[in-house]
Design a protein around this motif. Structure first.
Motif, PDB file in Angstrom:
ATOM      1  N   HIS A  85      35.304  46.501  52.215  1.00  0.00           N
ATOM      2  CA  HIS A  85      35.676  47.312  53.384  1.00  0.00           C
ATOM      3  C   HIS A  85      34.472  47.936  54.074  1.00  0.00           C
ATOM      4  O   HIS A  85      34.587  48.416  55.202  1.00  0.00           O
ATOM      5  N   SER A  86      33.315  47.897  53.390  1.00  0.00           N
ATOM      6  CA  SER A  86      32.066  48.341  54.019  1.00  0.00           C
ATOM      7  C   SER A  86      31.327  47.162  54.646  1.00  0.00           C
ATOM      8  O   SER A  86      30.170  47.295  55.059  1.00  0.00           O
ATOM      9  N   LYS A  87      31.991  46.004  54.652  1.00  0.00           N
ATOM     10  CA  LYS A  87      31.463  44.776  55.228  1.00  0.00           C
ATOM     11  C   LYS A  87      30.261  44.227  54.460  1.00  0.00           C
ATOM     12  O   LYS A  87      29.466  43.450  54.997  1.00  0.00           O
ATOM     13  N   LYS A  88      30.128  44.601  53.195  1.00  0.00           N
ATOM     14  CA  LYS A  88      29.077  44.062  52.339  1.00  0.00           C
ATOM     15  C   LYS A  88      29.681  42.917  51.523  1.00  0.00           C
ATOM     16  O   LYS A  88      29.931  43.034  50.321  1.00  0.00           O
ATOM     17  N   TYR A  89      29.929  41.837  52.211  1.00  0.00           N
ATOM     18  CA  TYR A  89      30.718  40.746  51.649  1.00  0.00           C
ATOM     19  C   TYR A  89      30.022  40.053  50.467  1.00  0.00           C
ATOM     20  O   TYR A  89      30.682  39.714  49.477  1.00  0.00           O
ATOM     21  N   ASP A  90      28.715  39.848  50.564  1.00  0.00           N
ATOM     22  CA  ASP A  90      28.005  39.202  49.459  1.00  0.00           C
ATOM     23  C   ASP A  90      28.091  40.035  48.181  1.00  0.00           C
ATOM     24  O   ASP A  90      28.296  39.487  47.088  1.00  0.00           O
ATOM     25  N   ASP A  91      27.917  41.334  48.327  1.00  0.00           N
ATOM     26  CA  ASP A  91      27.986  42.218  47.153  1.00  0.00           C
ATOM     27  C   ASP A  91      29.384  42.214  46.549  1.00  0.00           C
ATOM     28  O   ASP A  91      29.551  42.212  45.319  1.00  0.00           O
ATOM     29  N   ALA A  96      32.995  40.380  42.160  1.00  0.00           N
ATOM     30  CA  ALA A  96      34.209  39.625  41.829  1.00  0.00           C
ATOM     31  C   ALA A  96      33.870  38.468  40.883  1.00  0.00           C
ATOM     32  O   ALA A  96      34.634  38.175  39.949  1.00  0.00           O
ATOM     33  N   ASN A  97      32.727  37.832  41.113  1.00  0.00           N
ATOM     34  CA  ASN A  97      32.293  36.742  40.222  1.00  0.00           C
ATOM     35  C   ASN A  97      32.143  37.236  38.785  1.00  0.00           C
ATOM     36  O   ASN A  97      32.559  36.560  37.834  1.00  0.00           O
ATOM     37  N   GLU A  98      31.533  38.404  38.631  1.00  0.00           N
ATOM     38  CA  GLU A  98      31.321  38.967  37.288  1.00  0.00           C
ATOM     39  C   GLU A  98      32.641  39.319  36.623  1.00  0.00           C
ATOM     40  O   GLU A  98      32.815  39.127  35.417  1.00  0.00           O
ATOM     41  N   ILE A  99      33.578  39.849  37.395  1.00  0.00           N
ATOM     42  CA  ILE A  99      34.897  40.199  36.847  1.00  0.00           C
ATOM     43  C   ILE A  99      35.595  38.942  36.331  1.00  0.00           C
ATOM     44  O   ILE A  99      36.164  38.926  35.239  1.00  0.00           O
ATOM     45  N   ILE A 100      35.536  37.885  37.129  1.00  0.00           N
ATOM     46  CA  ILE A 100      36.215  36.636  36.763  1.00  0.00           C
ATOM     47  C   ILE A 100      35.586  36.009  35.521  1.00  0.00           C
ATOM     48  O   ILE A 100      36.278  35.383  34.711  1.00  0.00           O
ATOM     49  N   LYS A 101      34.263  36.189  35.342  1.00  0.00           N
ATOM     50  CA  LYS A 101      33.618  35.711  34.117  1.00  0.00           C
ATOM     51  C   LYS A 101      34.197  36.406  32.886  1.00  0.00           C
ATOM     52  O   LYS A 101      34.349  35.809  31.821  1.00  0.00           O
ATOM     53  N   GLU A 102      34.495  37.693  33.044  1.00  0.00           N
ATOM     54  CA  GLU A 102      35.050  38.478  31.935  1.00  0.00           C
ATOM     55  C   GLU A 102      36.543  38.222  31.742  1.00  0.00           C
ATOM     56  O   GLU A 102      37.052  38.277  30.632  1.00  0.00           O
ATOM     57  N   ASP A 103      37.233  37.978  32.856  1.00  0.00           N
ATOM     58  CA  ASP A 103      38.695  37.810  32.807  1.00  0.00           C
ATOM     59  C   ASP A 103      39.106  36.759  33.825  1.00  0.00           C
ATOM     60  O   ASP A 103      39.226  37.042  35.018  1.00  0.00           O
ATOM     61  N   SER A 104      39.328  35.551  33.339  1.00  0.00           N
ATOM     62  CA  SER A 104      39.646  34.428  34.233  1.00  0.00           C
ATOM     63  C   SER A 104      41.025  34.548  34.865  1.00  0.00           C
ATOM     64  O   SER A 104      41.376  33.755  35.743  1.00  0.00           O
ATOM     65  N   ALA A 109      40.560  40.160  41.461  1.00  0.00           N
ATOM     66  CA  ALA A 109      39.198  39.699  41.748  1.00  0.00           C
ATOM     67  C   ALA A 109      39.205  38.424  42.595  1.00  0.00           C
ATOM     68  O   ALA A 109      38.416  38.282  43.530  1.00  0.00           O
ATOM     69  N   TYR A 110      40.098  37.484  42.258  1.00  0.00           N
ATOM     70  CA  TYR A 110      40.202  36.258  43.061  1.00  0.00           C
ATOM     71  C   TYR A 110      40.572  36.608  44.506  1.00  0.00           C
ATOM     72  O   TYR A 110      40.026  36.029  45.463  1.00  0.00           O
ATOM     73  N   ASN A 111      41.486  37.531  44.674  1.00  0.00           N
ATOM     74  CA  ASN A 111      41.959  37.894  46.000  1.00  0.00           C
ATOM     75  C   ASN A 111      40.854  38.524  46.847  1.00  0.00           C
ATOM     76  O   ASN A 111      40.635  38.126  47.997  1.00  0.00           O
ATOM     77  N   ILE A 112      40.143  39.503  46.255  1.00  0.00           N
ATOM     78  CA  ILE A 112      39.100  40.183  47.035  1.00  0.00           C
ATOM     79  C   ILE A 112      37.940  39.230  47.323  1.00  0.00           C
ATOM     80  O   ILE A 112      37.301  39.305  48.379  1.00  0.00           O
ATOM     81  N   ARG A 113      37.659  38.315  46.390  1.00  0.00           N
ATOM     82  CA  ARG A 113      36.607  37.337  46.632  1.00  0.00           C
ATOM     83  C   ARG A 113      37.013  36.397  47.757  1.00  0.00           C
ATOM     84  O   ARG A 113      36.182  36.036  48.611  1.00  0.00           O
ATOM     85  N   GLY A 114      38.282  36.024  47.791  1.00  0.00           N
ATOM     86  CA  GLY A 114      38.754  35.118  48.832  1.00  0.00           C
ATOM     87  C   GLY A 114      38.652  35.709  50.221  1.00  0.00           C
ATOM     88  O   GLY A 114      38.142  35.067  51.149  1.00  0.00           O
TER      89      GLY A 114
END
Length: 232
Positions: A85-91, A96-104, A109-114
């Motif tokens: 929401h701060s438009k820092k999309y890469d961050d 989200a990538n790190e979260i998914i590594k911990e919990d597939s 996390a998938y939603n916010i990354r999408g």
């Protein structure tokens, strides 16, 4: 008539004493055996109780560990959400990538990354792949349904966007879903539907008026009496 046992009285007495000693020995032996059996049972009970206690302690530790992991991942998701929401999309994508590594199976996390991918590069396939994965894990996740509609809207696929906005309304009454639908109808110059859904959004949150004042999507209908009556 009594029965006379053979032998002298002295031998009879000795025999009686021996029999008595044997009987007492048998009684003592049985008592010792019973005592051993009782000890074995008690020891078994203590062992079972200790095993049960250890299992409960282990289960509690596991539960605490899972709770701590869930809490940590929820905190990380909140960071990703704020970054998006701060438009820092890469961050947001990186977290989200790190979260998914911990919990597939972390559908949030998938939603916010999408949706971050949708805003970052307008890549429909990549964005929808993540959002669809989120909905595969949790089909009734309203925010993912909304973001699927928003992704289609961002890419100008308005019919698909309306379909998914309506699907979102099946599970929640999200103010920005109504707003998104109003903005699509606004682009199309559909006064009735623009006013209908924008009013629903305003009824949910009057601050929507502030966003609508500068919304270019409403320009085709802004001069209509019905739109003006919304007090924007």
């Amino acid at each position: 008539m009594g029965i006379k046992l053979p032998g002298t009285q002295r031998n009879k007495t000795i025999l009686l004493v021996i029999c008595t000693i044997i009987a007492v020995g048998i009684i003592i032996n049985e008592a010792i055996k019973n005592n051993k059996d009782t000890n074995v049972v008690e020891q078994s009970k203590v062992k079972i109780e200790q095993q049960t206690k250890n299992s409960e302690i282990s289960a509690n530790k596991t539960e605490v560990s899972i709770d701590e992991k869930t809490k940590k991942l929820d905190e990380e998701y909140s960071k990703a959400f704020e970054l998006f929401h701060s438009k820092k999309y890469d961050d947001a994508i990186n977290i989200a990538n790190e979260i998914i590594k911990e919990d597939s199976k972390n559908y949030k996390a998938y939603n916010i990354r999408g949706i971050a991918k949708a805003y970052k590069n307008r890549n429909l396939d990549e964005a929808l792949a993540d959002i669809d994965k989120s909905l595969e894990i949790k089909n009734d996740y309203g925010y993912a349904r909304f973001n699927k509609g928003l992704t289609y809207e961002l890419l100008g696929k308005y019919d698909e966007a309306l379909t998914w906005y309506n699907k979102d309304l099946e599970v929640e009454e999200y103010v920005w879903t109504y707003y998104g639908m109003a903005s699509i109808y606004g682009r199309r110059g559909d006064v009735d539907n623009t006013v209908k859904y924008l009013k629903m959004a305003i009824d949910k949150d009057s601050d929507v008026k502030k966003a609508a004042r500068d919304e270019e999507d409403f320009n085709p209908v802004r001069n209509s009496d019905a739109f003006k009556n919304l007090g924007i």
